[in-house]
Scaffold this motif. Structure first.
Motif, PDB file in Angstrom:
ATOM      1  N   PHE A  23       6.659  10.040  -5.002  1.00 36.45           N
ATOM      2  CA  PHE A  23       7.243   9.406  -4.430  1.00 36.45           C
ATOM      3  C   PHE A  23       8.494   9.498  -4.138  1.00 36.45           C
ATOM      4  O   PHE A  23       9.144   9.283  -2.238  1.00 36.45           O
ATOM      5  N   VAL A  41       9.583   9.294   0.305  1.00 40.91           N
ATOM      6  CA  VAL A  41      10.320   8.794   1.280  1.00 40.91           C
ATOM      7  C   VAL A  41      11.145   8.765   1.618  1.00 40.91           C
ATOM      8  O   VAL A  41      12.395   9.289   2.479  1.00 40.91           O
ATOM      9  N   ARG A  49      10.526  11.136   5.239  1.00 40.93           N
ATOM     10  CA  ARG A  49      10.631  10.257   5.873  1.00 40.93           C
ATOM     11  C   ARG A  49      12.015   9.632   6.487  1.00 40.93           C
ATOM     12  O   ARG A  49      11.985   9.361   7.439  1.00 40.93           O
ATOM     13  N   THR A  56      13.289  -0.018   8.598  1.00 37.46           N
ATOM     14  CA  THR A  56      12.327   0.608   7.707  1.00 37.46           C
ATOM     15  C   THR A  56      11.679  -0.592   7.042  1.00 37.46           C
ATOM     16  O   THR A  56      10.633  -0.334   6.195  1.00 37.46           O
ATOM     17  N   ARG A  81       8.502  -1.273   7.899  1.00 32.26           N
ATOM     18  CA  ARG A  81       7.465  -0.133   7.820  1.00 32.26           C
ATOM     19  C   ARG A  81       7.114   0.622   6.592  1.00 32.26           C
ATOM     20  O   ARG A  81       6.041   0.984   5.962  1.00 32.26           O
ATOM     21  N   TYR A  82       8.445   0.416   5.471  1.00 32.66           N
ATOM     22  CA  TYR A  82       8.160   1.439   4.680  1.00 32.66           C
ATOM     23  C   TYR A  82       8.430   0.562   3.982  1.00 32.66           C
ATOM     24  O   TYR A  82       7.868   0.581   2.055  1.00 32.66           O
ATOM     25  N   GLY A  96       6.298  -2.452   2.341  1.00 35.24           N
ATOM     26  CA  GLY A  96       5.042  -2.212   1.733  1.00 35.24           C
ATOM     27  C   GLY A  96       5.029  -1.090   1.222  1.00 35.24           C
ATOM     28  O   GLY A  96       4.507  -1.362  -0.161  1.00 35.24           O
ATOM     29  N   ARG A  97       5.003   0.308   1.387  1.00 34.61           N
ATOM     30  CA  ARG A  97       4.341   1.310   0.557  1.00 34.61           C
ATOM     31  C   ARG A  97       5.747   1.214  -0.100  1.00 34.61           C
ATOM     32  O   ARG A  97       4.418   1.629  -2.405  1.00 34.61           O
ATOM     33  N   TYR A  98       7.133   1.399  -0.289  1.00 31.25           N
ATOM     34  CA  TYR A  98       7.380   1.026  -1.634  1.00 31.25           C
ATOM     35  C   TYR A  98       7.260   0.178  -2.956  1.00 31.25           C
ATOM     36  O   TYR A  98       6.811   0.687  -3.850  1.00 31.25           O
ATOM     37  N   GLY A 155       4.262  -1.333  -2.662  1.00 32.28           N
ATOM     38  CA  GLY A 155       2.926  -1.069  -3.611  1.00 32.28           C
ATOM     39  C   GLY A 155       3.267   0.416  -4.497  1.00 32.28           C
ATOM     40  O   GLY A 155       2.616   0.485  -5.350  1.00 32.28           O
ATOM     41  N   TRP A 156       3.338   1.052  -4.374  1.00 32.85           N
ATOM     42  CA  TRP A 156       4.078   2.046  -5.560  1.00 32.85           C
ATOM     43  C   TRP A 156       5.009   1.448  -6.695  1.00 32.85           C
ATOM     44  O   TRP A 156       4.856   1.851  -7.257  1.00 32.85           O
TER      45      TRP A 156
END
Length: 175
Positions: A45, A49, A52, A69, A71-72, A74-76, A78-79
């Motif tokens: 992860f 990150v 990216r 930033t 859009r990142y 949500g990914r962060y 979730g992880w």
């Protein structure tokens, strides 16, 4: 009437040795070892990150546009939630079935109920709750003080309990 059997005298059982509560530094060592358990989940992860974000920074420098930033996030999140759920399950299951996490087992300490028994489901599930809540709250400015208070509480507590030990009714002792 048959004669009654005479009571035979036996010495009392030897006293149980007092439980020695685990010290601050041995618990820190256990926490560091547990951190190594989850390092393989975190490294991919962090690399993704970092790659990216460095690409976005390079693009921003060359084009003069600001970095987006959003859009990142949500990914962060979730992880982070997945790692938190895995950590919670790991701690609860290890405490319930083995009396401690791999870090605690490695340094020779165990989680017990306040009366010295092996923790049941109640204690195993309650114990990591405060840690989980505090870890998510640490994104709020000043909430990190709660984590610090939780960890340092054992320094002045008679049974060397942290706040999450108190919530669950557990102690940590040398095995």
């Amino acid at each position: 009437m048959p004669p009654s059997p005479q009571a035979t005298w036996a010495p009392p059982p030897p006293p149980q040795p007092a439980q020695r509560y685990a010290s601050f530094w041995i618990r820190v060592a256990a926490t560091l070892i547990d951190g190594l358990v989850f390092l393989p989940l975190s490294i991919p992860f962090l690399i993704a990150v970092w790659n990216r974000m460095s690409t976005e920074v390079d693009r921003s420098i060359s084009t003069g546009r600001h970095i987006d930033t959003t859009r990142y996030v949500g990914r962060y999140a979730g992880w982070a939630f997945a790692i938190a759920a895995a950590t919670y399950a790991y701690q609860a299951l290890m405490v319930r079935y083995f009396g401690g996490t791999l870090g605690k087992l490695a340094v020779g300490i165990r989680v017990r109920t306040a009366d010295g028994n092996v923790p049941g489901w109640r204690e195993a599930l309650l114990r990591p709750i405060l840690q989980l809540i505090v870890s998510f709250g640490s994104f709020v400015p000043g909430a990190g003080l709660i984590t610090l208070l939780d960890d340092l509480w054992m320094l002045w507590d008679r049974q060397k309990q942290t706040l999450h030990d108190k919530v669950a009714g557990t102690i940590v002792v040398y095995h």
